[in-house]
Design a protein around this motif. Structure first.
Motif, short mmCIF file in Angstrom:
data_model
loop_
_atom_site.label_atom_id
_atom_site.label_comp_id
_atom_site.label_asym_id
_atom_site.label_seq_id
_atom_site.Cartn_x
_atom_site.Cartn_y
_atom_site.Cartn_z
N LEU A 19 65.58 -2.12 18.87
CA LEU A 19 64.28 -1.28 18.56
C LEU A 19 63.86 -0.24 19.23
CD1 LEU A 19 62.14 -4.14 16.77
CD2 LEU A 19 63.72 -2.68 15.56
N TYR A 20 63.99 -0.51 20.52
CA TYR A 20 63.50 0.45 21.20
C TYR A 20 64.70 1.79 21.40
CZ TYR A 20 63.11 3.31 25.89
OH TYR A 20 62.74 4.28 26.71
N GLY A 21 65.80 1.44 21.48
CA GLY A 21 66.88 2.42 21.57
C GLY A 21 66.84 3.21 20.19
N ASN A 22 66.51 2.46 18.98
CA ASN A 22 66.33 3.29 17.90
C ASN A 22 64.98 4.09 17.76
OD1 ASN A 22 68.22 2.77 15.62
ND2 ASN A 22 67.85 0.54 16.09
N VAL A 23 63.73 3.70 18.24
CA VAL A 23 62.65 4.60 18.33
C VAL A 23 63.07 5.87 19.25
CG1 VAL A 23 60.31 4.59 19.36
CG2 VAL A 23 61.07 2.84 18.10
N ASN A 24 63.67 5.37 20.41
CA ASN A 24 63.96 6.75 21.28
C ASN A 24 65.21 7.69 20.71
OD1 ASN A 24 63.62 7.13 24.06
ND2 ASN A 24 65.70 6.95 24.40
N GLY A 25 65.86 7.00 19.87
CA GLY A 25 67.07 7.97 19.44
C GLY A 25 66.04 8.95 18.51
N LEU A 48 74.29 5.70 22.26
CA LEU A 48 74.62 4.94 21.05
C LEU A 48 73.69 4.98 20.06
CD1 LEU A 48 76.53 2.51 20.46
CD2 LEU A 48 74.87 0.91 21.36
N PHE A 49 72.34 5.58 20.06
CA PHE A 49 71.45 5.64 19.15
C PHE A 49 71.13 7.09 18.77
CE2 PHE A 49 70.67 1.33 21.09
CZ PHE A 49 70.68 0.66 20.10
N TYR A 50 71.76 7.93 19.44
CA TYR A 50 71.41 9.57 18.93
C TYR A 50 72.24 9.68 17.75
CZ TYR A 50 70.33 14.19 19.69
OH TYR A 50 69.71 15.31 19.53
N ILE A 51 71.62 9.32 16.61
CA ILE A 51 72.49 9.23 15.32
C ILE A 51 71.53 9.69 14.08
CG2 ILE A 51 73.91 7.30 15.54
CD1 ILE A 51 72.12 5.30 14.90
N TYR A 52 70.51 10.42 14.48
CA TYR A 52 69.67 10.68 13.27
C TYR A 52 69.57 12.28 13.00
CZ TYR A 52 68.74 5.98 14.19
OH TYR A 52 68.75 4.50 14.32
N GLY B 133 81.65 13.86 18.02
CA GLY B 133 80.31 13.91 18.07
C GLY B 133 79.43 13.61 16.97
N THR B 134 79.93 12.47 16.07
CA THR B 134 79.14 12.18 14.81
C THR B 134 78.38 10.81 14.95
OG1 THR B 134 81.10 11.22 14.12
CG2 THR B 134 80.94 13.12 13.39
N SER B 135 77.55 11.04 14.14
CA SER B 135 76.58 9.85 13.98
C SER B 135 77.49 8.43 13.70
CB SER B 135 75.66 9.94 12.89
OG SER B 135 75.05 11.17 13.16
N TYR B 136 78.34 8.61 12.65
CA TYR B 136 78.85 7.48 11.95
C TYR B 136 79.63 6.53 13.05
CZ TYR B 136 82.70 10.75 10.77
OH TYR B 136 83.51 11.47 10.86
N ASP B 137 80.29 7.14 14.11
CA ASP B 137 81.03 6.60 15.11
C ASP B 137 80.21 5.36 15.82
OD1 ASP B 137 83.72 7.23 14.66
OD2 ASP B 137 83.28 9.11 15.39
N ARG B 138 79.03 6.02 15.95
CA ARG B 138 77.90 5.29 16.72
C ARG B 138 77.19 4.31 15.93
NH1 ARG B 138 75.85 10.81 18.25
NH2 ARG B 138 77.22 11.63 19.87
N VAL B 139 77.08 4.35 14.83
CA VAL B 139 76.41 3.29 14.00
C VAL B 139 77.48 2.39 13.68
CG1 VAL B 139 75.86 3.03 11.54
CG2 VAL B 139 75.23 4.91 12.59
N LEU B 140 78.79 2.73 13.70
CA LEU B 140 79.91 1.75 13.45
C LEU B 140 80.03 0.77 14.92
CD1 LEU B 140 82.43 3.89 11.59
CD2 LEU B 140 81.45 1.86 10.76
#
Lengths: 173, 309
Positions: A19-25, A48-52, B133-140
């Motif tokens: 959850l921390y990783g997600n909030v941070n991301g 890992l959490f830089y997805i948004y 550098g995409t989001s989905y690789d990290r989500v996976l």
């Protein structure tokens, strides 16, 4: 009983960490917090959490990367392609969708390493020269140059280089 | 039947009942199979390009350079591991990964297979996928790690079949906190990308959405829509609808009352996305919807419709 308690503490800690990783991301993606992961300064974790962040810029310009080869050895890389150069079909070395290939060709993974990114185009030119000459021993090239064409985005076709296109030399072997 | 452990305090009780539900792992197992099939199609597509993509002989641009003064942190370790793999090594790791994916689908040595697959995925990510550098690789990557910790191989698997042959008794319920975690992760993806659009200047009107139809990721269908020259006002509305949908679905997916609608509109949303943009990877999110359904309901559905003897 103790084992169960320890297990639960470990799981709870793990949940809080995710959850921390997600909030941070999220906060980093929303530009609310500009220095992510001060608590856990591990690059793997923060990456890992830089997805948004999605489609961060309006698509104003279309891009096409090209690898051009010359049969004769050139002392200096020409700033713009010459008519004698032959197209080495750069995208055949990046067999993904056009968008994904362009992301790779822009070295999106090296965004925080500008020097490495710039040097990588020279290395890419060397790799393409080696692979091309291996596949075409009867028609080898002496030099390879990587150029980037860009032009105003146009709904009527991606592969359309209009008169407004600009060209930029990115690297050479 | 779902049960939760009791706790003294309100917040603690809510936390416990949310995260530590117990039940049959059929939803997780179903997701494991879909996840495996998803990876199989993605992985098999790479087969003709293995030396080009995954070896030092091809487009070798790993995330980190090889270490110069020994291995002393994560970056240098990855730099060492991904340093110029030979073509045979690239093929070997590719093939092992393919076998691992098949083991995940069939549910044989599931947890070990998932763990090794997670390692392989990290290796290939830092070797090659990071360039994108995409989001989905990290989500996976996150999903894979959560599946490693989950009981997804306990049912609908060869592991279960062998276990049943050895002894008749089998455990019916498991702690499903990993299932919850994947659901929360998916919900956060929806929520955070929705809010990102609200806060990003690029999404202040329909311009970004309109231009994505003729952008880098656009498909032929996307271009066809772009050529219709739909007025920008419509894209303003579509953008607002997308933001509303993403924020709303992140909450409503957990509501039994709204789930069916979320699945319907979510499926449609991702189907349209994958048709106009080259991002089929996000279809894995649709596969994860099964994890939001009541675990007992999924078990009943599986047992009613599939007979595994």
């Amino acid at each position: 009983m103790l084992k169960q308690r320890v297990k639960k503490v470990v799981i709870n800690t793990f949940i809080l960490l995710v959850l921390y990783g997600n909030v941070n991301g999220m906060l980093s993606s929303w530009k609310v917090r500009f220095e992510p992961s001060s608590f856990i300064s591990n690059s793997y974790f923060s990456n890992l959490f830089y997805i948004y962040g999605v489609f961060l810029e309006v698509h104003r310009f279309s891009r096409e990367y090209v690898a051009l080869g010359s049969r004769e050895k050139l002392g200096e890389a020409p700033l713009v392609p010459t008519p004698e150069m032959i197209d080495l079909n750069l995208y055949s070395y990046f067999p993904q969708s056009h968008g994904e290939a362009n992301q790779r060709l822009a070295f999106a993974g090296y965004l925080n390493q500008p020097e490495r990114r710039a040097e990588s185009y020279n290395r890419m030119a060397s790799i393409i020269k080696r692979l091309h000459n291996q596949q075409h021993p009867d028609a080898p090239v002496e030099n390879v140059f990587i150029y980037l064409y860009s032009w105003p985005a146009d709904p009527d076709g991606y592969y359309r280089r209009s008169n407004e296109s600009t060209v930029q030399l990115l690297g050479s072997d | 039947m779902i049960s939760t452990t009791k706790s003294k305090f309100g917040i603690a009780r809510a936390w416990e009942s949310f995260w530590f539900l117990t039940g049959p792992p059929h939803a997780l197992a179903t997701f494991r199979i879909l996840f495996g099939i998803f990876w199989f199609t993605r992985w098999i597509w790479l087969a003709p390009h293995v030396p080009l993509l995954f070896s030092g002989e091809g487009m070798h641009f790993p995330a980190f350079p090889p270490p110069r003064n020994g291995i002393h942190n994560f970056e240098t370790l990855v730099g060492w591991v991904t340093n110029s793999p030979s073509v045979p090594r690239a093929w070997m790791l590719y093939s092992v990964t393919l076998v691992l994916i098949l083991l995940i689908i069939t549910g044989l040595f599931t947890r070990i297979a998932l763990f090794l697959f997670f390692l392989s995925l990290n290796y290939h990510y830092y070797l090659y996928f990071h360039m994108h550098g995409t989001s989905y690789d990290r989500v996976l990557l996150l999903m894979t790690f959560l599946l490693v910790l989950s009981p997804c191989g306990r049912v609908l698997s060869l592991d279960e079949w062998f276990r049943k042959r050895r002894s008749r008794q089998s455990v019916e319920t498991y702690s499903l906190w990993t299932q919850r975690m994947i659901c929360v992760q998916i919900a956060i993806v929806y929520f955070a990308t929705g809010v990102h659009k609200l806060t990003s200047p690029a999404w202040k009107n329909g311009d970004n959405l309109a231009s994505s139809f003729y952008g880098d990721y656009a498909t032929s269908l996307g271009y066809w829509i772009a050529r219709l020259h739909i007025p920008l006002g419509y894209f303003d509305v579509f953008t607002l609808v997308t933001i509303f949908f993403e924020v709303a679905v992140s909450v409503l997916l957990f509501s039994k009352r709204w789930q069916k609608w979320c699945f319907l509109f979510g499926g449609l949303f991702h189907l349209i996305n994958s048709s106009v943009l080259w991002i089929p990877e996000f279809l894995i999110v649709v596969c994860s919807y099964v994890l939001f359904v009541d675990p007992s309901g999924v078990k009943k559905f599986v047992e009613d419709h599939f007979d595994f003897g």
